[in-house]
Motif scaffolding. Structure first.
Motif, short mmCIF file in Angstrom:
data_model
loop_
_atom_site.label_atom_id
_atom_site.label_comp_id
_atom_site.label_asym_id
_atom_site.label_seq_id
_atom_site.Cartn_x
_atom_site.Cartn_y
_atom_site.Cartn_z
N ASN A 122 0.83 -1.21 0.00
CA ASN A 122 0.00 0.00 0.00
C ASN A 122 0.86 1.25 0.00
OD1 ASN A 122 -2.72 -1.40 0.58
ND2 ASN A 122 -1.44 -2.12 2.27
N MET A 123 1.93 1.23 -0.77
CA MET A 123 2.89 2.33 -0.70
C MET A 123 2.25 3.68 -0.98
SD MET A 123 6.60 1.04 -2.13
CE MET A 123 6.00 0.41 -3.69
N GLY A 124 1.51 3.78 -2.07
CA GLY A 124 0.94 5.06 -2.44
C GLY A 124 0.02 5.62 -1.37
N THR A 125 -0.84 4.76 -0.84
CA THR A 125 -1.78 5.18 0.20
C THR A 125 -1.05 5.58 1.48
OG1 THR A 125 -3.50 3.73 -0.69
CG2 THR A 125 -3.75 4.46 1.59
N ASN A 126 -0.09 4.76 1.87
CA ASN A 126 0.65 5.04 3.11
C ASN A 126 1.47 6.31 3.00
OD1 ASN A 126 -0.47 2.62 3.90
ND2 ASN A 126 1.41 1.82 4.77
N TRP A 127 2.12 6.52 1.87
CA TRP A 127 2.88 7.75 1.67
C TRP A 127 1.96 8.97 1.78
CZ3 TRP A 127 5.62 5.45 -3.21
CH2 TRP A 127 6.73 4.71 -2.80
N ALA A 128 0.80 8.90 1.14
CA ALA A 128 -0.13 10.03 1.17
C ALA A 128 -0.62 10.31 2.60
CB ALA A 128 -1.32 9.76 0.25
N LYS A 129 -0.92 9.25 3.34
CA LYS A 129 -1.39 9.42 4.72
C LYS A 129 -0.30 10.01 5.60
CE LYS A 129 -3.56 6.89 8.53
NZ LYS A 129 -4.07 5.57 8.99
N ALA A 130 0.93 9.48 5.47
CA ALA A 130 2.05 9.99 6.26
C ALA A 130 2.36 11.43 5.89
CB ALA A 130 3.28 9.12 6.06
N GLU A 131 2.29 11.75 4.60
CA GLU A 131 2.54 13.12 4.15
C GLU A 131 1.54 14.09 4.78
OE1 GLU A 131 3.46 15.07 -0.14
OE2 GLU A 131 1.55 14.02 0.03
N GLU A 132 0.28 13.70 4.83
CA GLU A 132 -0.75 14.55 5.44
C GLU A 132 -0.45 14.80 6.92
OE1 GLU A 132 -5.60 14.47 6.24
OE2 GLU A 132 -4.66 13.00 4.90
N LEU A 133 -0.03 13.76 7.63
CA LEU A 133 0.30 13.89 9.05
C LEU A 133 1.51 14.80 9.25
CD1 LEU A 133 -0.19 10.15 10.04
CD2 LEU A 133 -1.55 12.07 10.91
N LEU A 134 2.52 14.66 8.41
CA LEU A 134 3.73 15.46 8.54
C LEU A 134 3.46 16.94 8.24
CD1 LEU A 134 6.19 12.95 6.87
CD2 LEU A 134 6.22 13.63 9.28
N LYS A 135 2.64 17.19 7.24
CA LYS A 135 2.30 18.57 6.93
C LYS A 135 1.50 19.21 8.07
CE LYS A 135 2.47 18.34 1.88
NZ LYS A 135 1.70 18.42 0.61
N ALA A 136 0.66 18.39 8.72
CA ALA A 136 -0.07 18.89 9.88
C ALA A 136 0.89 19.19 11.02
CB ALA A 136 -1.12 17.87 10.31
N ALA A 137 1.91 18.36 11.18
CA ALA A 137 2.91 18.60 12.22
C ALA A 137 3.63 19.92 11.97
CB ALA A 137 3.91 17.44 12.26
#
Length: 205
Positions: A82-97
């Motif tokens: 699930n690389m694409g999905t996981n990258w997108a989810k992690a990216e959203e969390l990092l941008k929120a951080a």
């Protein structure tokens, strides 16, 4: 929270201490634990290492919690499927951080890694993707040029973004000196140290 230090060679008890402070003091507790362990082991800390111990990754607990959530997503065993999905989810969390702490260096390092992985694996092999990784690495370097995680991000960027293996090796060496127990550093150095005949395969990946 109770912290106990043992000698792994003989299970001898070296010291123990209980910390009863609130979670808001998490970073202060981490610093105190690191300093206590260094003292008990009679370790001589260089000024640089001492300064690194005393510097929290961020002053925002909200930013740190989001960062840890992102790391958890990226370390999920199913990330390969699930690389694409996981990258997108992690990216959203990092941008929120980063919204909570615009100077959160570790978040920029992870953002760069995500786009470098996208680029390398051809999920988004575009100049725009590489430019995003460039920007994240440049920001991290500006904020903390000597941080081990920044050297790791730069090494990963040179390797996966530009296939500049000599530059990557130099940055991995700097990262290893500052992060001797970081498995990603050892893993990448192992790849760089492959037999000469395998380099062509890597270059054509």
């Amino acid at each position: 929270m109770c912290v106990e230090l043992l000698d792994a060679r003989n299970d001898a008890h070296l010291c123990s201490h209980r910390y009863d402070r609130k979670v808001a003091y998490l970073f202060a507790i981490q610093i105190e634990i690191a300093r206590t362990i260094a003292y008990q082991l009679q370790a001589k800390l260089s000024p640089g290492v001492g300064a690194a111990i005393d510097r929290p990754p961020t002053n925002s607990m909200a930013a740190y919690a989001l960062y840890l959530d992102a790391r958890k997503v990226l370390q999920d065993p199913s990330v390969g499927a699930n690389m694409g999905t996981n990258w997108a989810k992690a990216e959203e969390l990092l941008k929120a951080a980063i919204q909570h702490d615009p100077n959160f260096v570790l978040a920029y390092c992870e953002l760069a890694s995500i786009d470098d992985d996208r680029y390398w694996n051809e999920f988004d092999h575009t100049p725009e993707c590489l430019a995003r990784a460039d920007a994240a690495v440049e920001t991290a370097t500006r904020l903390a040029p000597d941080l081990g995680e920044v050297h790791l991000a730069r090494a990963n960027h040179f390797y996966h973004g530009y296939r500049q293996y000599a530059w990557a090796r130099a940055e991995f060496a700097l990262a290893k000196a500052k992060l001797p127990n970081e498995p990603r550093v050892s893993s990448f150095i192992g790849v760089l140290d492959r037999p000469e005949g395998l380099w062509a395969s890597a270059a054509n990946h």
